[in-house]
Write a protein that holds these residues in place. Structure first.
Motif, mmCIF file in Angstrom:
data_model
loop_
_atom_site.group_PDB
_atom_site.id
_atom_site.type_symbol
_atom_site.label_atom_id
_atom_site.label_comp_id
_atom_site.label_asym_id
_atom_site.label_seq_id
_atom_site.Cartn_x
_atom_site.Cartn_y
_atom_site.Cartn_z
ATOM 1 N N GLY A 118 58.897 -7.978 46.835
ATOM 2 C CA GLY A 118 60.174 -7.691 47.784
ATOM 3 C C GLY A 118 59.883 -8.075 49.310
ATOM 4 O O GLY A 118 60.773 -8.598 50.110
ATOM 5 N N PHE A 119 58.696 -7.484 49.537
ATOM 6 C CA PHE A 119 58.316 -7.260 50.834
ATOM 7 C C PHE A 119 58.179 -8.959 51.555
ATOM 8 O O PHE A 119 58.744 -9.161 52.770
ATOM 9 N N LEU A 120 57.450 -9.786 50.740
ATOM 10 C CA LEU A 120 57.305 -11.127 51.116
ATOM 11 C C LEU A 120 58.559 -11.804 51.282
ATOM 12 O O LEU A 120 58.879 -12.570 51.818
ATOM 13 N N GLY A 121 59.487 -11.684 50.208
ATOM 14 C CA GLY A 121 60.601 -12.431 49.933
ATOM 15 C C GLY A 121 61.519 -12.161 51.104
ATOM 16 O O GLY A 121 62.107 -12.886 51.852
ATOM 17 N N GLY A 122 61.922 -10.688 51.470
ATOM 18 C CA GLY A 122 62.756 -10.644 52.549
ATOM 19 C C GLY A 122 62.406 -10.540 53.915
ATOM 20 O O GLY A 122 63.134 -11.205 54.613
ATOM 21 N N GLY A 123 61.051 -10.661 54.192
ATOM 22 C CA GLY A 123 60.264 -11.116 55.442
ATOM 23 C C GLY A 123 60.375 -12.448 55.771
ATOM 24 O O GLY A 123 60.589 -12.787 56.850
ATOM 25 N N VAL A 124 59.941 -13.365 54.757
ATOM 26 C CA VAL A 124 59.999 -14.868 55.108
ATOM 27 C C VAL A 124 61.630 -15.097 55.130
ATOM 28 O O VAL A 124 61.899 -16.152 56.111
ATOM 29 N N TYR A 125 62.552 -14.546 54.527
ATOM 30 C CA TYR A 125 63.740 -14.916 54.818
ATOM 31 C C TYR A 125 64.344 -14.637 56.194
ATOM 32 O O TYR A 125 64.755 -15.612 56.990
#
Length: 433
Positions: A339-346
């Motif tokens: 989740g950290f990676l997905g939301g951060g890149v978005y």
């Protein structure tokens, strides 16, 4: 000054709520995928994203002909259709049609609201929108888990959710207000190229006394682009869209396929359902945290690319966890990292677009770049459908025959009527819930 600051706070709150509401129903559909089509959760995910892709692919070529007011009203109508059709549909195919309307609303909403931030303080409003969409994941799964806890069927859950389109309209009209561009767009269509420079000068002066970004000249610039020029402009956004694609292919393959085929043990349908709900909820917590704060960290494109590559590694990790079970509930920790990676890149991708792209084309860029996550989700959900079937076959999960059997014949004598989904509840006599 005080009134302008108050208006800025009001805009921030409005974009946060719009982000929450735009994604809330979409998350509810994914969280309830087992109640819609338990044999192929990834199919629900797929239907929940393909119409969005249609909106995002075509939107940059026709959105400027349709006012934001009209699009907001249409999205509310799609939300109502979704809730009623999924709740009262008498077959799986009809329910999937309702999910499709949810996808249309979410896709049009994301592309439109992202573009609309360019007429306000883009960085602040993008942060608000991203945080709101991140919290939608948490809220959607809490909503689903709460109804599970009180043993209420999916149909009742959907009917109660009719507050969503009402709140959507109230937020847009009552809190944010119709953007000025809706009134100006027709006038701007008749402005000549020679007036663009004068408009830019006038706009820069007026913006000092306004709470919105009045880039009339940019509207003229984008309206003059041909279809071919728009297409190549969108292709030129690849430094932002490719990392988004990597992240979304990986994380949604994990969600719709790998986590749907995991449990402790995987052969227990209740255990699978519990793991699916809680792993996705934990993922949504990570998304909310990173979408809220990552805008303060993501200062370069290299950070985006690092996040995309790390998400691919997480997909490989969970593939091994599903095929060669070695984990337990401690796997919620890496789920949080996904989740950290997905939301951060978005949020990082869209904030960098707003900061680095020519202000004359920010609206078009923000609207267009959102197509990358949708394309990624489509590829991911196809992979997820394949992964769920293959892992069910390898792990000999016999209680449910997957929509894709991956060449296994262990379900040859499987009778769906004798094995009803464990969490599809009929709410009312004679009506499918």
């Amino acid at each position: 000054m005080c009134s302008r600051r108050a208006r800025g706070y009001r805009n921030f709150i409005a974009f946060w709520i719009l982000g929450l509401l735009n994604n809330f129903l979409w998350v509810v559909m994914n969280a309830g995928a087992g109640s819609i089509n338990e044999a192929g959760i990834a199919l629900v995910y797929l239907v929940n994203v393909v119409p969005s892709l249609t909106m995002k692919l075509t939107g940059p070529y026709w959105f400027h002909y349709v006012s934001y007011r009209c699009r907001i009203n249409l999205m509310a109508f799609f939300m109502v259709l979704c809730l009623c059709i999924v709740a009262w549909g008498n077959s799986g195919h009809v329910k999937l049609l309702g999910v499709g309307f949810c996808s249309l609303a979410a896709g049009m909403g994301e592309a439109s609201i992202l573009a609309m931030t360019s007429f306000y303080d883009a960085q602040s409003c993008l942060a608000a929108w991203s945080s709101g969409t991140g919290f939608a994941g948490i809220a959607g799964y809490i909503w689903s888990l709460a109804f599970d806890a009180i043993d209420t069927c999916f149909q009742v859950q959907l009917m109660v959710a009719l507050w969503i389109p009402v709140a959507w309209l109230l937020t847009f009209y009552g809190l944010l207000g119709v953007p000025w561009i809706d009134k100006e767009r027709v006038t701007l269509d008749h402005v000549t190229e020679e007036e663009i420079e004068d408009l830019s000068h006038e706009t820069s002066e007026s913006s000092n006394d306004s709470d919105t970004t009045c880039h009339s000249a940019s509207e003229v610039a984008t309206s003059k682009l041909t279809v071919k020029e728009r297409f190549f402009f969108i292709l030129g956004l690849w430094p932002y869209t490719v990392p988004l694609l990597f992240v979304y292919v990986s994380e949604y393959a994990i969600q719709s396929g790998l986590w749907a085929a995991m449990g402790f043990p995987v052969t227990d349908p209740v255990s699978r359902r519990s793991w699916y709900k809680w792993s996705n909820f934990t993922y949504q917590v990570g998304v909310f945290i990173s979408r809220t704060f990552f805008i303060l960290i993501c200062r370069s494109r290299s950070v985006l690319w690092s996040g995309g590559l790390l998400q691919i590694l997480m997909a490989i990790f969970f593939t091994f966890a599903a095929v060669h079970p070695f984990g337990g509930w401690w796997l919620l920790a890496p789920s949080l990292f996904v989740g950290f990676l997905g939301g951060g890149v978005y949020v990082g991708a869209f904030s960098l677009i707003a900061k680095e792209q020519n202000s004359a084309y920010v609206e078009l860029a923000l609207c267009s770049a959102s197509v990358a996550d949708t394309i990624g989700m489509i590829f991911a959900n196809i992979l997820g459908l394949i992964a769920q079937g293959c892992i069910f076959g390898m792990m000999r999960v016999l209680d449910t025959k997957p929509d894709f059997t991956c060449g296994f014949d262990i379900w040859d004598n499987f009778n769906r009527t004798s094995h009803p989904p464990v969490y599809a509840t009929h709410c009312f006599p004679g009506v499918q819930g």
